[in-house]
Write an enzyme that holds these catalytic residues in place. Sequence first.
Site, PDB file in Angstrom:
ATOM      1  N   TYR A  48       0.856  -1.190   0.000  1.00 34.64           N
ATOM      2  CA  TYR A  48       0.000   0.000   0.000  1.00 34.64           C
ATOM      3  C   TYR A  48       0.890   1.237   0.000  1.00 34.64           C
ATOM      4  CZ  TYR A  48       0.962   0.798   4.986  1.00 34.64           C
ATOM      5  OH  TYR A  48       1.558   1.045   6.193  1.00 34.64           O
ATOM      6  N   CYS A  49       0.252   2.388  -0.316  1.00 29.06           N
ATOM      7  CA  CYS A  49       1.008   3.639  -0.246  1.00 29.06           C
ATOM      8  C   CYS A  49       0.119   4.709   0.389  1.00 29.06           C
ATOM      9  CB  CYS A  49       1.537   4.055  -1.608  1.00 29.06           C
ATOM     10  SG  CYS A  49       0.298   4.005  -2.913  1.00 29.06           S
ATOM     11  N   ARG A  50      -0.115   5.818  -0.325  1.00 31.07           N
ATOM     12  CA  ARG A  50      -0.823   6.920   0.337  1.00 31.07           C
ATOM     13  C   ARG A  50      -2.327   6.864   0.180  1.00 31.07           C
ATOM     14  NH1 ARG A  50       3.581  10.245  -2.519  1.00 31.07           N
ATOM     15  NH2 ARG A  50       5.262  10.222  -0.974  1.00 31.07           N
ATOM     16  N   CYS A  77      -2.450   7.401  -5.331  1.00 32.16           N
ATOM     17  CA  CYS A  77      -0.993   7.415  -5.246  1.00 32.16           C
ATOM     18  C   CYS A  77      -0.505   6.229  -6.064  1.00 32.16           C
ATOM     19  CB  CYS A  77      -0.557   7.288  -3.789  1.00 32.16           C
ATOM     20  SG  CYS A  77       1.219   7.118  -3.578  1.00 32.16           S
TER      21      CYS A  77
END
Lengths: 223, 223
Positions: free
Chosen positions: A179-181, A185
């Site tokens: 996962y990221c932001r 993202c």
Amino acid sequence: MSTSPSRRFKDDVFEQFARIGKAVASPKRLELLDILCQGPRTVEVLADQASLSLANASQHLQVLRAARLIEAEKSGLFVTYRLAEGVEGFYLGLRHLAEARLAEVEATTRAWLEQRGAMESVDGSELLQRALSGDVTVLDVRPAEEYRAGHLPNARSVPLAELRSRLGELPTDREVVAYCRGPYCVLAIEAVRVLREEGFSAVRLETGPPDWRAAGVPVEAGS
Amino acid sequence: MSTSPSRRFKDDVFEQFARIGKAVASPKRLELLDILCQGPRTVEVLADQASLSLANASQHLQVLRAARLIEAEKSGLFVTYRLAEGVEGFYLGLRHLAEARLAEVEATTRAWLEQRGAMESVDGSELLQRALSGDVTVLDVRPAEEYRAGHLPNARSVPLAELRSRLGELPTDREVVAYCRGPYCVLAIEAVRVLREEGFSAVRLETGPPDWRAAGVPVEAGS
DNA sequence: CGACTAATCAAGAGATCGGTTGATTACATG
DNA sequence: CATGTAATCAACCGATCTCTTGATTAGTCG
């Protein structure tokens, strides 16, 4: 023609409401809000992440500040902006409304994802449960500093830039969730692409810290 | 200078989000949304209530429609607009944010109310409870048609225009609670003024049907 | 069909907005 | 105090937005 006093009153009130509206009427300001949902940032960082000139970013930030959506704090040479109370919820509400009502958002994202060859869309909440359960490897591919500011309980920090060189650290027999932001993202999308190239079974968790906070999912801080 | 593909993606996405923002960036359009929270309306009625020319109202409505915030339905010679799914909640969220963060809204309303000599501000939710309990007289002072579309369980319809001539219907030994469309509608303010002039003990309930629906308060329809 | 009406379309004037550029302020540091 | 840096200010141009006016499109009704 003379205006009635009650008309004047209404005009005033809606004029005020529209200050909020005007503040979120610009794509760039929305992007700044989106970034600020991740946490406080300095002007320079915001300008960089949103691809704006410094002066332009500063102007946009002042518009947001005039609408009381963000607050500024000067410490030394730097000014740090943060979201004001209640704004994160409002922004997420706006985003959800846009996602629900504007087919174009869906179309844009789909086009982008397909082009990157990553389209199987796993159910978000079910995937989040698996990430929390601990029987998959959870990767936080944002810069280490953002991981420190808040991350999923059993995620490990592997910034996208370091991913290739640190593949050895990952168990090969478990599924990987990256996962990221948040949904817009691109870090995790890229990470999944790399992982698959290297033979891992990887999927992307589309949500991010702001969404989890809003939903009451526990978010740990520190390393 | 060339733009990266991920930048282009983000620009597209936030551009879409901003469509919602642009739609609520105009005081007049917010007022139209506010009116539509009361229920579906024709263009003419909307133009009239918002003090807009017909052509101008039509244009604003089309902007809102392009952002998918409202939907149009043509039946015969008339076009009826209604709020789209999820928009009422969003609008109320925007309003609450504005009320919470913009001191100017509070100031404007306060100035108006003081000028009308009606400033004691009773706690909203407590007053609502009393209105629901049945031991006060509850007046719906909106036009009868709006009462029919939805009203508090034990409210009686006494449109402001008829109030003076129908004062005899009201018991003189009970407190009167008057409401109208919501916090920025002036009908109930005027009603309370009249009632007090005539010796009644009257207070204004500041919320209205849209707020109650959002809060899950039962709203009856019919006469 | 012709008169009428609700609503939209089209075009234009004036205001506001968005982004660039170059100067300026405020603070830190040697 | 001189230098350097983060951020803001100021001025400007082109694009967009708002509202008005007058014409046009759909639908109703006699």
